[in-house]
Design a protein around this motif. Structure first.
Motif, PDB file in Angstrom:
ATOM      1  N   ILE A  12      47.911 -27.166 -97.796  1.00 46.02           N
ATOM      2  CA  ILE A  12      48.757 -26.422 -98.738  1.00 46.02           C
ATOM      3  C   ILE A  12      50.188 -26.880 -98.503  1.00 46.02           C
ATOM      4  O   ILE A  12      50.642 -26.941 -97.359  1.00 46.02           O
ATOM      5  CB  ILE A  12      48.595 -24.908 -98.539  1.00 46.02           C
ATOM      6  N   GLU A  13      50.866 -27.263 -99.586  1.00 43.33           N
ATOM      7  CA  GLU A  13      52.177 -27.874 -99.364  1.00 43.33           C
ATOM      8  C   GLU A  13      53.205 -27.434-100.378  1.00 43.33           C
ATOM      9  O   GLU A  13      52.903 -26.834-101.408  1.00 43.33           O
ATOM     10  CB  GLU A  13      52.071 -29.391 -99.312  1.00 43.33           C
ATOM     11  N   GLU A  14      54.418 -27.767-100.060  1.00 37.42           N
ATOM     12  CA  GLU A  14      55.571 -27.444-100.898  1.00 37.42           C
ATOM     13  C   GLU A  14      55.485 -28.237-102.205  1.00 37.42           C
ATOM     14  O   GLU A  14      55.018 -29.388-102.219  1.00 37.42           O
ATOM     15  CB  GLU A  14      56.823 -27.764-100.071  1.00 37.42           C
ATOM     16  N   GLY A  28      55.363 -20.101-101.757  1.00 37.31           N
ATOM     17  CA  GLY A  28      55.563 -19.488-103.067  1.00 37.31           C
ATOM     18  C   GLY A  28      55.136 -20.420-104.195  1.00 37.31           C
ATOM     19  O   GLY A  28      54.676 -21.539-103.957  1.00 37.31           O
ATOM     20  N   ALA A  29      55.325 -19.973-105.454  1.00 42.65           N
ATOM     21  CA  ALA A  29      54.893 -20.746-106.623  1.00 42.65           C
ATOM     22  C   ALA A  29      55.939 -21.829-106.947  1.00 42.65           C
ATOM     23  O   ALA A  29      57.118 -21.633-106.625  1.00 42.65           O
ATOM     24  CB  ALA A  29      54.722 -19.811-107.816  1.00 42.65           C
ATOM     25  N   PRO A  30      55.565 -22.924-107.618  1.00 46.94           N
ATOM     26  CA  PRO A  30      54.186 -23.329-107.911  1.00 46.94           C
ATOM     27  C   PRO A  30      53.443 -23.756-106.636  1.00 46.94           C
ATOM     28  O   PRO A  30      54.031 -24.347-105.748  1.00 46.94           O
ATOM     29  CB  PRO A  30      54.364 -24.530-108.855  1.00 46.94           C
ATOM     30  N   TYR A  31      52.163 -23.430-106.614  1.00 50.21           N
ATOM     31  CA  TYR A  31      51.339 -23.698-105.431  1.00 50.21           C
ATOM     32  C   TYR A  31      50.694 -25.073-105.541  1.00 50.21           C
ATOM     33  O   TYR A  31      50.239 -25.467-106.612  1.00 50.21           O
ATOM     34  CB  TYR A  31      50.244 -22.634-105.308  1.00 50.21           C
ATOM     35  N   VAL A  32      50.653 -25.791-104.412  1.00 50.68           N
ATOM     36  CA  VAL A  32      49.993 -27.104-104.367  1.00 50.68           C
ATOM     37  C   VAL A  32      48.910 -27.036-103.307  1.00 50.68           C
ATOM     38  O   VAL A  32      49.204 -26.844-102.125  1.00 50.68           O
ATOM     39  CB  VAL A  32      50.994 -28.228-104.038  1.00 50.68           C
ATOM     40  N   VAL A  33      47.654 -27.151-103.726  1.00 49.45           N
ATOM     41  CA  VAL A  33      46.498 -26.958-102.850  1.00 49.45           C
ATOM     42  C   VAL A  33      45.620 -28.196-102.922  1.00 49.45           C
ATOM     43  O   VAL A  33      45.159 -28.576-104.009  1.00 49.45           O
ATOM     44  CB  VAL A  33      45.691 -25.711-103.289  1.00 49.45           C
ATOM     45  N   LYS A  34      45.404 -28.844-101.772  1.00 52.09           N
ATOM     46  CA  LYS A  34      44.679 -30.116-101.758  1.00 52.09           C
ATOM     47  C   LYS A  34      43.473 -30.067-100.825  1.00 52.09           C
ATOM     48  O   LYS A  34      43.622 -29.825 -99.627  1.00 52.09           O
ATOM     49  CB  LYS A  34      45.616 -31.239-101.271  1.00 52.09           C
ATOM     50  N   ASP A  35      42.324 -30.344-101.389  1.00 53.39           N
ATOM     51  CA  ASP A  35      41.120 -30.528-100.579  1.00 53.39           C
ATOM     52  C   ASP A  35      41.404 -31.642 -99.578  1.00 53.39           C
ATOM     53  O   ASP A  35      41.967 -32.669 -99.943  1.00 53.39           O
ATOM     54  CB  ASP A  35      39.956 -30.910-101.499  1.00 53.39           C
ATOM     55  N   ASP A  36      41.010 -31.454 -98.318  1.00 57.67           N
ATOM     56  CA  ASP A  36      41.316 -32.461 -97.303  1.00 57.67           C
ATOM     57  C   ASP A  36      40.597 -33.787 -97.562  1.00 57.67           C
ATOM     58  O   ASP A  36      41.106 -34.847 -97.236  1.00 57.67           O
ATOM     59  CB  ASP A  36      40.946 -31.941 -95.908  1.00 57.67           C
ATOM     60  N   GLY A  37      39.409 -33.735 -98.144  1.00 57.10           N
ATOM     61  CA  GLY A  37      38.583 -34.950 -98.257  1.00 57.10           C
ATOM     62  C   GLY A  37      38.743 -35.658 -99.599  1.00 57.10           C
ATOM     63  O   GLY A  37      39.469 -35.215-100.473  1.00 57.10           O
ATOM     64  N   LEU A  38      38.041 -36.786 -99.743  1.00 54.68           N
ATOM     65  CA  LEU A  38      38.041 -37.530-101.006  1.00 54.68           C
ATOM     66  C   LEU A  38      37.373 -36.674-102.076  1.00 54.68           C
ATOM     67  O   LEU A  38      36.291 -36.154-101.871  1.00 54.68           O
ATOM     68  CB  LEU A  38      37.188 -38.796-100.878  1.00 54.68           C
ATOM     69  N   ALA A  39      38.039 -36.527-103.231  1.00 58.67           N
ATOM     70  CA  ALA A  39      37.451 -35.672-104.258  1.00 58.67           C
ATOM     71  C   ALA A  39      37.575 -36.305-105.634  1.00 58.67           C
ATOM     72  O   ALA A  39      37.547 -35.623-106.648  1.00 58.67           O
ATOM     73  CB  ALA A  39      38.119 -34.302-104.234  1.00 58.67           C
ATOM     74  N   GLY A  63      57.764 -40.564 -89.272  1.00 58.34           N
ATOM     75  CA  GLY A  63      59.024 -40.068 -89.822  1.00 58.34           C
ATOM     76  C   GLY A  63      59.174 -40.331 -91.310  1.00 58.34           C
ATOM     77  O   GLY A  63      60.286 -40.544 -91.802  1.00 58.34           O
ATOM     78  N   VAL A  64      58.061 -40.332 -92.035  1.00 59.15           N
ATOM     79  CA  VAL A  64      58.080 -40.626 -93.473  1.00 59.15           C
ATOM     80  C   VAL A  64      58.290 -39.331 -94.260  1.00 59.15           C
ATOM     81  O   VAL A  64      57.612 -38.332 -94.002  1.00 59.15           O
ATOM     82  CB  VAL A  64      56.746 -41.305 -93.877  1.00 59.15           C
ATOM     83  N   PRO A  65      59.230 -39.326 -95.219  1.00 59.88           N
ATOM     84  CA  PRO A  65      59.523 -38.100 -95.961  1.00 59.88           C
ATOM     85  C   PRO A  65      58.393 -37.700 -96.905  1.00 59.88           C
ATOM     86  O   PRO A  65      57.945 -38.494 -97.730  1.00 59.88           O
ATOM     87  CB  PRO A  65      60.789 -38.455 -96.763  1.00 59.88           C
ATOM     88  N   THR A  66      57.930 -36.458 -96.761  1.00 63.71           N
ATOM     89  CA  THR A  66      56.843 -35.956 -97.611  1.00 63.71           C
ATOM     90  C   THR A  66      57.009 -34.452 -97.741  1.00 63.71           C
ATOM     91  O   THR A  66      57.885 -33.868 -97.108  1.00 63.71           O
ATOM     92  CB  THR A  66      55.472 -36.318 -96.996  1.00 63.71           C
ATOM     93  N   ALA A  67      56.179 -33.828 -98.578  1.00 64.61           N
ATOM     94  CA  ALA A  67      56.259 -32.378 -98.726  1.00 64.61           C
ATOM     95  C   ALA A  67      55.879 -31.700 -97.411  1.00 64.61           C
ATOM     96  O   ALA A  67      54.951 -32.134 -96.723  1.00 64.61           O
ATOM     97  CB  ALA A  67      55.305 -31.932 -99.833  1.00 64.61           C
ATOM     98  N   ARG A  68      56.595 -30.617 -97.064  1.00 68.93           N
ATOM     99  CA  ARG A  68      56.181 -29.828 -95.907  1.00 68.93           C
ATOM    100  C   ARG A  68      54.817 -29.229 -96.209  1.00 68.93           C
ATOM    101  O   ARG A  68      54.526 -28.873 -97.359  1.00 68.93           O
ATOM    102  CB  ARG A  68      57.194 -28.713 -95.650  1.00 68.93           C
ATOM    103  N   SER A  69      53.981 -29.101 -95.179  1.00 67.63           N
ATOM    104  CA  SER A  69      52.607 -28.676 -95.469  1.00 67.63           C
ATOM    105  C   SER A  69      51.979 -27.959 -94.292  1.00 67.63           C
ATOM    106  O   SER A  69      52.448 -28.075 -93.151  1.00 67.63           O
ATOM    107  CB  SER A  69      51.759 -29.905 -95.790  1.00 67.63           C
ATOM    108  N   TYR A  70      50.923 -27.209 -94.582  1.00 69.26           N
ATOM    109  CA  TYR A  70      50.070 -26.619 -93.549  1.00 69.26           C
ATOM    110  C   TYR A  70      48.638 -27.054 -93.793  1.00 69.26           C
ATOM    111  O   TYR A  70      48.194 -27.129 -94.938  1.00 69.26           O
ATOM    112  CB  TYR A  70      50.107 -25.088 -93.605  1.00 69.26           C
TER     113      TYR A  70
END
Ligand code: AMP
Ligand code: GLY
Length: 417
Positions: A174-176, A137-148, A114-121
Motif C-alpha cells: 500500500i503506497e502513497e 488517505g485517498a486516493p488509495y494505491v493498493v498493489k498485489d505483491d505478485g505478478l498479476a 536510494g532510488v526515489p519512489t512512493a512511500r509504502s508499507y
C-alpha cells in the motif's frame, strides 16, 4: 547471427521486425509467435515457461542469441536455463526478474539503492492494511505483491474498494499516491553498464480521455516533446544505474531490459514500478526510432560487453502506435474474428505505417483475432502530428468486427500540451 525470440505479442513482433532489418541477423526464429511474426521469422511451438524446452529449441536451431520477451518466462527462470546451457540470453535471471515479479522486493531494492519512489508499507494482516490506508488517505494505491498481468493494482478514492482488494491479495503493498504525468524509460544493461533508450508514454486506460478500465496498454508515442531534455540523464543517474548497481551488489546482477515506470511529480521523478522486460506498447515506438542495428546491442548486453558498444543512434522522427483490441477487451475478449485490410496498409501506407500483430493467428488464408490486444498499428513521421495521422489512416483501413481503439493517442502531445 541466429536469433531466437520467445513470446507472441506486438512487442515481440516489433523486436523481430527490427532484428529482421539487422544485416548481422542471418536467421530469425520466434516461439510461439503469431501470424504477423510469421512473415519475418520462422515460428516454432514451445512452452515458453519451460526452460528446458526453450533451451532444447535454442540448441536445435544453433541459436547465437535468445531474447526472452515477456515477464512470465523470466520469472520462471527461462533465461537461467538458456545461459546455463552456454547460450547467450537477453533477459534477467529469475532472481533479478523479481524486480518485476515482487513489488515488495522492488521496494526493498529501491530503498537499498536510494532510488526515489512512493512511500509504502508491505502488509499481510487486516490491521496492517487498515493502518496503511489510514496513514496515506485517498486516493488509495493498493498493489498485489505478485505478478498479476496488469490486474494487481487498484487506484481508488473508495476506501472500501481499496480494503477489499488489499484483503484479497494476501501480501500487499500500500503506497502513497503519485500525481503527474507518467513516462516509461527503458535501459539495456549487462549488469554493470546501463544504456538508456528513448522515453515513451503509454495509455493504460481503455477509453479516450483516460476513462474506463486499466488495460495492458492501448497506444504509445515517442518522443515526449513536453519532457525536460535532461530527464533521461537524470533517471539514469538517480534510478537506473543505482538499481543495477544494487542488484549486482546483492549478488543477483540484472542483465537485459530494465523498464522504469516513472511519475513526474511536482516534487521530482518517482518510480511507480520496475519491469524486467521491454514494455508493450512502448517498445513499438521506441524501436521505430532506433537506428543502431538491434541484435548487436542485445548480444552485448547478454555477453557483458555493453561498455564497448558505440552510442546508440536515434532517428529524429516521431513514432505513434495505436492498439486495435477485440470486442470486450480488457474483459474476456471475443476471438476468432477475421482481420481484414492488412494488405491495404502494406500497399498504401508502408514504409511509414505498418501493422504489428499481437493476438492473431492464421486460419487458412485468413488472419483471425486470437487475443485481447490484436494489432498495434505503428507509424513514424517528422513530428507526432504526422505520425498520428499516418497511424490513424492505417487503423481506418483495418476491419475487425467489434474492435475498439482509442482515438486520442498522442493527441495532446502533438498539440504541444
Ligand atoms: P503498475 O501495475 O505498477 O504499472 O500500476 C498500474 C498503474 O497504476 C500505473 O501505470 C499508474 O497509472 C497507477 N499507479 C501505480 N502506482 C501508483 C501510485 N503510487 N500513484 C498513482 N498511480 C499509481
Ligand atoms: N506498457 C506497460 C507494460 O508493458 O507493462
Amino acid at each position: 547471427m541466429k536469433v531466437l525470440v520467445i513470446g507472441s505479442g506486438a512487442r515481440e513482433h516489433a523486436l523481430c521486425r527490427s532484428l529482421s532489418l539487422d544485416p548481422a541477423v542471418t536467421a530469425l526464429h520466434c516461439a510461439p509467435g503469431n501470424a504477423g511474426i510469421a512473415e519475418v521469422a520462422e515460428l516454432h511451438q514451445v512452452d515458453a515457461l519451460d526452460g528446458a524446452a526453450v533451451t532444447g529449441l535454442a540448441r536445435a536451431l544453433a541459436a547465437d542469441l535468445v531474447v526472452v520477451g515477456p515477464e512470465a518466462p523470466l520469472v520462471a527462470g527461462v533465461a537461467d536455463a538458456v545461459r546455463e546451457a552456454g547460450i547467450p540470453c537477453f533477459g534477467p535471471s529469475r532472481e533479478a526478474a523479481r524486480l518485476e515479479g515482487s513489488k515488495a522486493f522492488a521496494k526493498d531494492v529501491m530503498a537499498g539503492a536510494g532510488v526515489p519512489t512512493a512511500r509504502s508499507y508491505v502488509c499481510t494482516t487486516d490491521e496492517e492494511i487498515d493502518e496503511a490506508l489510514d496513514a496515506f488517505g485517498a486516493p488509495y494505491v493498493v498493489k498485489d505483491d505478485g505478478l498479476a498481468a496488469g490486474k494487481g493494482v487498484v487506484v481508488t478514492g473508495d476506501v472500501e474498494e481499496a480494503r477489499a482488494h488489499a484483503r484479497a491479495c494476501g501480501r500487499v503493498v500500500i503506497e502513497e499516491f503519485l500525481d503527474g504525468p507518467e513516462v516509461s524509460l527503458f535501459a539495456v544493461t549487462d549488469g554493470e553498464t546501463v544504456v538508456p533508450l528513448r522515453p515513451a508514454q503509454d495509455f493504460k486506460r481503455a477509453l479516450d480521455g483516460d476513462e474506463g478500465p486499466n488495460t495492458g496498454g492501448m497506444g504509445a508515442y515517442s518522443p515526449l516533446p513536453w519532457a525536460d531534455p535532461k530527464l533521461v540523464d537524470e533517471v539514469l543517474e538517480t534510478v537506473l544505474q543505482p538499481t543495477v548497481d544494487e542488484l549486482r551488489r546483492r549478488g543477483t546482477p540484472f542483465s537485459g531490459l530494465l523498464y522504469a515506470g516513472l511519475a513526474i511529480t511536482s516534487r521530482g521523478v518517482r518510480v511507480i514500478e520496475f519491469n524486467a522486460r521491454f514494455g508493450d506498447p512502448e517498445t513499438q515506438v521506441v524501436l521505430a526510432r532506433l537506428k543502431t542495428p538491434l541484435a548487436g546491442a542485445l548480444l552485448a548486453a547478454a555477453n557483458g560487453t555493453l561498455a564497448d558498444l558505440p552510442p546508440l543512434r536515434w532517428s529524429d522522427d516521431a513514432a505513434v502506435t495505436v492498439v486495435v483490441a477485440s470486442h470486450n477487451y480488457p474483459g474476456t475478449p471475443r476471438t476468432g474474428d477475421p482481420v481484414e485490410g492488412l494488405d491495404e496498409v502494406a500497399d498504401r501506407d508502408a514504409p511509414h505505417a505498418y501493422v504489428l500483430h499481437a493476438g492473431t493467428r492464421r486460419e487458412g488464408d485468413a488472419v483471425v483475432s486470437a487475443g485481447g490486444r490484436v494489432l498495434s498499428v505503428t507509424a513514424t513521421g517528422s513530428d507526432l502530428a504526422e505520425a498520428r495521422e499516418r497511424a490513424y489512416a492505417a487503423v481506418a483501413r483495418i476491419r475487425l468486427d467489434g474492435s475498439q481503439h482509442r482515438t486520442d493517442i498522442a493527441e495532446k502531445a502533438a498539440r504541444g500540451l
